[in-house]
Design a protein around this motif. Structure first.
Motif, PDB file in Angstrom:
ATOM      1  N   LEU A 182      11.694 -23.072  19.778  1.00 27.27           N
ATOM      2  CA  LEU A 182      10.368 -24.038  20.210  1.00 27.27           C
ATOM      3  C   LEU A 182      10.642 -24.214  21.577  1.00 27.27           C
ATOM      4  O   LEU A 182      11.723 -24.344  22.240  1.00 27.27           O
ATOM      5  N   ASN A 183       9.396 -24.136  22.302  1.00 24.09           N
ATOM      6  CA  ASN A 183       9.369 -24.382  23.734  1.00 24.09           C
ATOM      7  C   ASN A 183       8.357 -25.597  23.750  1.00 24.09           C
ATOM      8  O   ASN A 183       6.924 -25.425  23.740  1.00 24.09           O
ATOM      9  N   GLY A 184       8.636 -26.864  23.579  1.00 17.24           N
ATOM     10  CA  GLY A 184       7.927 -28.064  23.634  1.00 17.24           C
ATOM     11  C   GLY A 184       7.373 -27.980  22.200  1.00 17.24           C
ATOM     12  O   GLY A 184       7.962 -27.720  21.134  1.00 17.24           O
ATOM     13  N   LYS A 185       6.034 -27.943  22.210  1.00 13.28           N
ATOM     14  CA  LYS A 185       5.109 -27.944  20.896  1.00 13.28           C
ATOM     15  C   LYS A 185       4.821 -26.467  20.465  1.00 13.28           C
ATOM     16  O   LYS A 185       3.934 -26.284  19.732  1.00 13.28           O
ATOM     17  N   ARG A 186       5.241 -25.404  21.305  1.00 10.32           N
ATOM     18  CA  ARG A 186       4.967 -23.993  21.255  1.00 10.32           C
ATOM     19  C   ARG A 186       6.039 -23.627  20.074  1.00 10.32           C
ATOM     20  O   ARG A 186       7.176 -23.398  20.704  1.00 10.32           O
ATOM     21  N   LEU A 187       5.713 -23.068  18.994  1.00 10.96           N
ATOM     22  CA  LEU A 187       6.831 -22.543  18.261  1.00 10.96           C
ATOM     23  C   LEU A 187       6.583 -21.034  18.060  1.00 10.96           C
ATOM     24  O   LEU A 187       5.491 -20.417  17.414  1.00 10.96           O
ATOM     25  N   PHE A 188       7.642 -20.319  18.454  1.00 16.37           N
ATOM     26  CA  PHE A 188       7.559 -18.696  18.171  1.00 16.37           C
ATOM     27  C   PHE A 188       8.529 -18.515  16.933  1.00 16.37           C
ATOM     28  O   PHE A 188       9.517 -18.955  16.835  1.00 16.37           O
ATOM     29  N   ASN A 230       7.250 -36.602   8.963  1.00 13.63           N
ATOM     30  CA  ASN A 230       6.345 -35.865   8.402  1.00 13.63           C
ATOM     31  C   ASN A 230       6.580 -34.288   8.141  1.00 13.63           C
ATOM     32  O   ASN A 230       6.841 -33.863   9.386  1.00 13.63           O
ATOM     33  N   VAL A 231       6.456 -33.598   6.949  1.00 12.94           N
ATOM     34  CA  VAL A 231       6.738 -32.398   6.922  1.00 12.94           C
ATOM     35  C   VAL A 231       5.521 -31.563   6.749  1.00 12.94           C
ATOM     36  O   VAL A 231       4.297 -31.742   6.203  1.00 12.94           O
ATOM     37  N   ARG A 232       5.381 -30.439   7.667  1.00 18.56           N
ATOM     38  CA  ARG A 232       4.102 -29.634   7.518  1.00 18.56           C
ATOM     39  C   ARG A 232       4.594 -28.040   7.125  1.00 18.56           C
ATOM     40  O   ARG A 232       5.655 -27.640   7.827  1.00 18.56           O
ATOM     41  N   THR A 233       3.842 -27.331   6.515  1.00 21.76           N
ATOM     42  CA  THR A 233       4.186 -26.411   6.174  1.00 21.76           C
ATOM     43  C   THR A 233       3.215 -25.162   6.923  1.00 21.76           C
ATOM     44  O   THR A 233       1.955 -25.339   6.837  1.00 21.76           O
ATOM     45  N   ASP A 262      11.397 -16.922   2.151  1.00 21.00           N
ATOM     46  CA  ASP A 262      10.306 -16.510   1.766  1.00 21.00           C
ATOM     47  C   ASP A 262       9.223 -16.293   2.679  1.00 21.00           C
ATOM     48  O   ASP A 262       8.019 -15.870   2.449  1.00 21.00           O
ATOM     49  N   GLY A 263       9.639 -16.531   4.123  1.00 20.54           N
ATOM     50  CA  GLY A 263       8.537 -16.259   5.026  1.00 20.54           C
ATOM     51  C   GLY A 263       7.738 -17.648   5.626  1.00 20.54           C
ATOM     52  O   GLY A 263       7.110 -17.528   6.449  1.00 20.54           O
ATOM     53  N   SER A 264       7.852 -18.467   4.777  1.00 22.91           N
ATOM     54  CA  SER A 264       7.499 -19.980   5.146  1.00 22.91           C
ATOM     55  C   SER A 264       8.080 -20.620   6.097  1.00 22.91           C
ATOM     56  O   SER A 264       9.429 -20.426   6.515  1.00 22.91           O
ATOM     57  N   ILE A 265       7.426 -21.652   6.814  1.00 29.12           N
ATOM     58  CA  ILE A 265       8.156 -22.421   7.882  1.00 29.12           C
ATOM     59  C   ILE A 265       7.744 -23.842   7.736  1.00 29.12           C
ATOM     60  O   ILE A 265       6.471 -24.128   7.528  1.00 29.12           O
ATOM     61  N   TYR A 266       8.624 -24.802   7.625  1.00 29.86           N
ATOM     62  CA  TYR A 266       8.541 -26.439   7.573  1.00 29.86           C
ATOM     63  C   TYR A 266       8.730 -26.748   8.861  1.00 29.86           C
ATOM     64  O   TYR A 266       9.850 -26.573   9.786  1.00 29.86           O
ATOM     65  N   VAL A 267       8.110 -27.742   9.541  1.00 29.36           N
ATOM     66  CA  VAL A 267       7.951 -28.367  10.752  1.00 29.36           C
ATOM     67  C   VAL A 267       8.203 -29.835  10.369  1.00 29.36           C
ATOM     68  O   VAL A 267       7.004 -30.452   9.696  1.00 29.36           O
ATOM     69  N   ILE A 282      10.761 -32.384  17.335  1.00 26.67           N
ATOM     70  CA  ILE A 282      10.420 -31.439  16.221  1.00 26.67           C
ATOM     71  C   ILE A 282      11.541 -30.793  15.666  1.00 26.67           C
ATOM     72  O   ILE A 282      12.143 -30.170  16.686  1.00 26.67           O
ATOM     73  N   GLU A 283      11.668 -30.483  14.557  1.00 33.62           N
ATOM     74  CA  GLU A 283      12.558 -29.382  13.816  1.00 33.62           C
ATOM     75  C   GLU A 283      11.621 -28.705  13.080  1.00 33.62           C
ATOM     76  O   GLU A 283      10.562 -28.808  12.345  1.00 33.62           O
ATOM     77  N   ALA A 284      12.183 -27.116  13.166  1.00 32.72           N
ATOM     78  CA  ALA A 284      11.445 -26.174  12.351  1.00 32.72           C
ATOM     79  C   ALA A 284      12.419 -25.245  11.671  1.00 32.72           C
ATOM     80  O   ALA A 284      13.675 -25.002  12.158  1.00 32.72           O
ATOM     81  N   TYR A 285      12.033 -25.350  10.244  1.00 29.15           N
ATOM     82  CA  TYR A 285      13.046 -24.550   9.397  1.00 29.15           C
ATOM     83  C   TYR A 285      12.246 -23.190   8.734  1.00 29.15           C
ATOM     84  O   TYR A 285      11.186 -23.419   8.150  1.00 29.15           O
ATOM     85  N   GLY A 286      12.938 -22.070   9.469  1.00 32.16           N
ATOM     86  CA  GLY A 286      12.536 -20.821   8.690  1.00 32.16           C
ATOM     87  C   GLY A 286      13.147 -20.398   7.462  1.00 32.16           C
ATOM     88  O   GLY A 286      14.370 -20.652   7.007  1.00 32.16           O
TER      89      GLY A 286
END
Length: 528
Positions: free
Chosen positions: A421-427, A405-408, A394-399, A387-391
């Motif tokens: 990211l700790n595994g699939k837990r995103l802080f 697959n992109v999720r908002t 504007d406060g949105s996060i893309y995973v 998983i990659e996460a982009y903050g």
């Protein structure tokens, strides 16, 4: 010799001859007589033998006659036995035919029995399947009912906590955990975890800095010793014992504006100042101050390989020798750097023109477009979870997962300041003052809601966790350090240990329901 003597001699000779002849004849007759006697004896013996033979022959003839009679009788008997045998054979053949017919009937009966058994087995399997389906349906219904009960109890716990009823709030928070955990529910659901954190009083804060806390780093191998820096030129060492935090100021000089700090396993602290300086502290004393050339407003540092580190500024990066911190080169970008992180074990920087720059080495900087639209302000990667996460600003996060697959994720109201990211837990932390937890699921169509871990009431600029990943530490705009316990087993043990009583019958029936079997939530120590 005279004639007389001659005649006498001749006569004697003749007499002697006659005598000899007579003797010879006598002997011959004697022998003949003896021969005749012998023949007679032989004849007598033969006659006797003949008589015996005749007697034996007669006896044998009699025996033969007797045997003939016996044989005739046996032949008759054999003929009768043959007749009987033929009759028995016919009976046996009839019995064999009957046996074969019986065997055929038995085989047919066995086949019918096998068919009946298979039919019965199929019916049993159908019945078992139907029973299993019924049990599964009942189990699913029970699971959904108890999970819903857990969330409901958690909400009631928060209501009671806000009303100041701590005893009942703690009981309901623990009950929410029990039913959610027992029926494999989501313990990180905000309706379950937040009441537990509230009941466990898992958050505590210390105002230790005069300026905004911009970075926190733990001493390697320690879960209770850390260093924090601020934009007011402060480097402070902290040692936590129980609920107490002992803070020691290592450096305080407002000419520096620290934006990043790290500590190595030798205890040396490296701090990057926006003023363009790299400060090294060893054993609490200033060791060296390095001026970073060609980099405006440095704010981050990261290791490239075993020999090099980079220091990043607004539009450029400097390469330093990791052993002596001598600057070996710089690289300038044609856009402003807005975020940084690590990707594929390399430093990666994002700019305000939608580009990302992966620094493999001083001579190998790979640039490509960011896979999402907007300005990236925070980045995190989990290689294990893919998983990659982009903050974003504007406060949105893309995973983004391995399949692209992109999720908002929507939950923050302003700029994302940090992701982890700790595994699939995103802080995630934000300038909106909240620290959220997101549980990333495999279902790309499932909506993911944030779970606020706590609210600071001001900008949260930085956060990290201890090595055991039981606590989150945050630094905010007001200079406050906050520790939040996020390890559910530890929180649950703490909440259960502080329960003072069980629900009364009236409380049980009101909050949980009469249909749920009553049980005690107290620990053995509390019961005693």
């Amino acid at each position: 010799m005279n004639k007389r003597n001659i005649i006498t001699g001749v006569a004697g000779l003749l007499l002697a001859g006659a005598a000899v002849a007579g003797l010879a004849g006598w002997q011959a007759e004697k022998r003949r007589a003896e021969g005749l006697e012998s023949q007679l004896a032989d004849l007598q013996q033969q006659e006797k033998r003949s008589a015996v033979v005749r007697s034996v022959s007669k006896q044998m003839e009699e025996i033969a006659y007797q045997q003939k009679e016996i044989s005739d009788e046996q032949r008759v008997e054999a003929q009768q036995q043959t007749i009987v045998a033929n009759e028995e054979r016919q009976k046996a053949q009839a019995s064999e035919q009957q046996a074969r017919a019986s065997e055929q009937r038995a085989l047919e009966s066995e086949r019918q029995a096998q068919d009946a058994r298979l039919l019965a087995e199929n019916e049993r399997q159908v019945a078992d399947h139907q029973r299993s389906q019924a049990e599964l349906s009942r189990s699913i219904a029970d699971t959904l009912r108890y999970r819903a009960l857990g969330r409901s109890l958690g909400s009631l716990s928060m209501t009671q906590a806000q009303s100041g009823n701590k005893d009942i709030a703690d009981l309901l928070a623990y009950a929410a955990y029990v039913y959610t955990n027992r029926y494999k529910g989501d313990l990180y659901n905000s309706a379950v975890l937040q009441p537990l954190m509230t009941a466990g009083q898992s958050k505590q804060s210390w105002a230790v800095h005069n300026g905004a806390v911009t970075c926190i780093d733990f001493v390697p191998g320690s879960d209770d010793e850390l260093v924090s820096v601020s934009n007011y030129g402060e480097i402070i060492h902290h040692k936590k014992t129980g609920n107490q935090l002992k803070s020691t100021v290592l450096l305080k000089d407002n000419q520096y504006d620290f934006r990043y700090a790290s500590m190595n396993d030798k205890g040396t602290i490296s701090a990057i100042s926006r003023s363009g300086h790299l400060i090294l502290l060893e054993n609490g004393h200033a060791k060296k101050v390095y001026q970073i050339a060609g980099v405006e407003h440095p704010n981050w540092m990261s290791q490239v390989n075993n020999d090099q580190i980079i220091v990043s500024g607004d539009r450029s990066i400097a390469f330093l020798n990791q052993n002596n911190y001598q600057q070996t080169g710089t690289h300038t970008f044609n856009a402003n750097i807005t975020a940084y992180g690590r990707k594929n074990n390399h430093p990666v920087l994002f700019d305000n023109k939608g580009q990302m720059h992966e620094v493999v080495s001083a001579s190998n900087i790979q640039t490509k477009s960011v896979p999402v639209k907007g300005t990236v302000t925070a980045y995190a990667e989990s290689k294990n979870a893919g998983i990659e996460a982009y903050g974003m600003s504007d406060g949105s996060i893309y995973v983004i997962d391995r399949q692209g697959n992109v999720r908002t994720l929507v939950g923050h109201r302003s700029r994302i300041s940090r992701l982890k990211l700790n595994g699939k837990r995103l802080f995630s932390s934000s300038y909106d003052g909240t620290l959220n937890l997101w549980m990333i699921t495999n279902d790309k169509n499932e909506k993911i809601d944030p779970m606020p871990l706590f609210t600071a009431g001001t900008w949260i600029i930085y956060f990290t966790n201890d090595e055991a990943k039981k606590y989150l530490w945050t630094g905010d705009q007001k200079g406050t350090l906050t520790e939040a316990l996020i390890d559910i087993p530890t929180i649950v043990a703490k909440v259960k240990g502080q329960l003072k009583r069980d629900l009364t019958t009236e409380e049980w029936n009101y909050y949980i329901g009469q249909t749920v079997p009553r049980e005690s939530f107290l620990s053995e120590k509390s019961k005693k």
